[in-house]
Design a protein around this motif. Sequence first.
Motif, mmCIF file in Angstrom:
data_model
loop_
_atom_site.group_PDB
_atom_site.id
_atom_site.type_symbol
_atom_site.label_atom_id
_atom_site.label_comp_id
_atom_site.label_asym_id
_atom_site.label_seq_id
_atom_site.Cartn_x
_atom_site.Cartn_y
_atom_site.Cartn_z
ATOM 1 N N ARG A 79 0.957 -1.234 -0.020
ATOM 2 C CA ARG A 79 -0.079 0.100 -0.026
ATOM 3 C C ARG A 79 0.833 1.197 -0.030
ATOM 4 O O ARG A 79 0.276 2.310 0.300
ATOM 5 N N GLN A 146 -5.917 8.118 4.906
ATOM 6 C CA GLN A 146 -6.752 7.326 3.622
ATOM 7 C C GLN A 146 -7.653 6.596 4.507
ATOM 8 O O GLN A 146 -9.064 6.224 4.279
ATOM 9 N N LEU A 147 -7.455 5.711 5.527
ATOM 10 C CA LEU A 147 -8.340 4.847 6.349
ATOM 11 C C LEU A 147 -9.569 5.855 7.072
ATOM 12 O O LEU A 147 -10.476 5.158 7.050
ATOM 13 N N HIS A 148 -8.896 6.827 7.463
ATOM 14 C CA HIS A 148 -9.977 7.691 7.938
ATOM 15 C C HIS A 148 -11.123 7.969 7.008
ATOM 16 O O HIS A 148 -12.303 8.087 7.322
ATOM 17 N N SER A 149 -10.524 8.722 6.022
ATOM 18 C CA SER A 149 -11.654 9.027 4.770
ATOM 19 C C SER A 149 -12.596 7.971 4.424
ATOM 20 O O SER A 149 -13.675 7.901 3.741
ATOM 21 N N GLN A 150 -11.934 6.702 4.346
ATOM 22 C CA GLN A 150 -12.862 5.391 4.175
ATOM 23 C C GLN A 150 -13.628 4.752 5.248
ATOM 24 O O GLN A 150 -14.367 3.921 5.248
ATOM 25 N N GLY A 151 -13.574 5.711 6.522
ATOM 26 C CA GLY A 151 -14.349 4.915 7.562
ATOM 27 C C GLY A 151 -13.864 3.997 8.300
ATOM 28 O O GLY A 151 -14.569 3.519 9.212
ATOM 29 N N ALA A 152 -12.565 3.480 8.245
ATOM 30 C CA ALA A 152 -11.955 2.182 8.890
ATOM 31 C C ALA A 152 -11.733 2.766 10.306
ATOM 32 O O ALA A 152 -11.703 1.686 11.126
ATOM 33 N N GLN A 154 -11.415 6.480 13.068
ATOM 34 C CA GLN A 154 -11.409 7.762 13.343
ATOM 35 C C GLN A 154 -9.987 8.288 13.808
ATOM 36 O O GLN A 154 -9.307 7.860 14.856
#
Length: 162
Positions: A79, A146-152, A154
């Motif tokens: 990634r 990126q994980l935050h923007s994907q909702g994975a 906070q």
Amino acid sequence: TPPSLVLRYPDLQRNPGPLVERVSVYGHAHLLLHAFSFGFGTTSCFKVYHALRKARPQQEVEFFHPVYLLELDRFWRRRGQRAPRLSSGMMLASTALEICEQVHLYGFWPFRLDLSQNTLPHHYYDNVGPSHFMHTMPKEFLLLLQLHSQGALQLHVGPCTP
């Protein structure tokens, strides 16, 4: 990280008291160490383990499995993470993502200034920055963002308020 623990508490075998006192504020929380992420950290991790085992036997000290660390490294490399080693925080955030329904991260901010342009220390316990040869904190932050923007997860970047 364990090498920094040993630097901070250089006489763990004869005087584990300061480390024991520091760790005891977390009650019976498990202490998770990455003894096998790189050879230079293994000895430090075992010094911490033995000091705590002797002085505070109720303290659970766990080690990341070396295969898990290898797979974690491979996962993040696919990634875009190219640092020689993930930060301890990234290792723990990754583990939390695997076992928790909700993950809230505080303090992952790779910049010297906060959003209000106030100077920030690097860690909560010291102001020694990461080795640029070992970690790529801005890239780790980008992955977390990126994980935050994907909702994975906070990602909280503002000041912590009660």
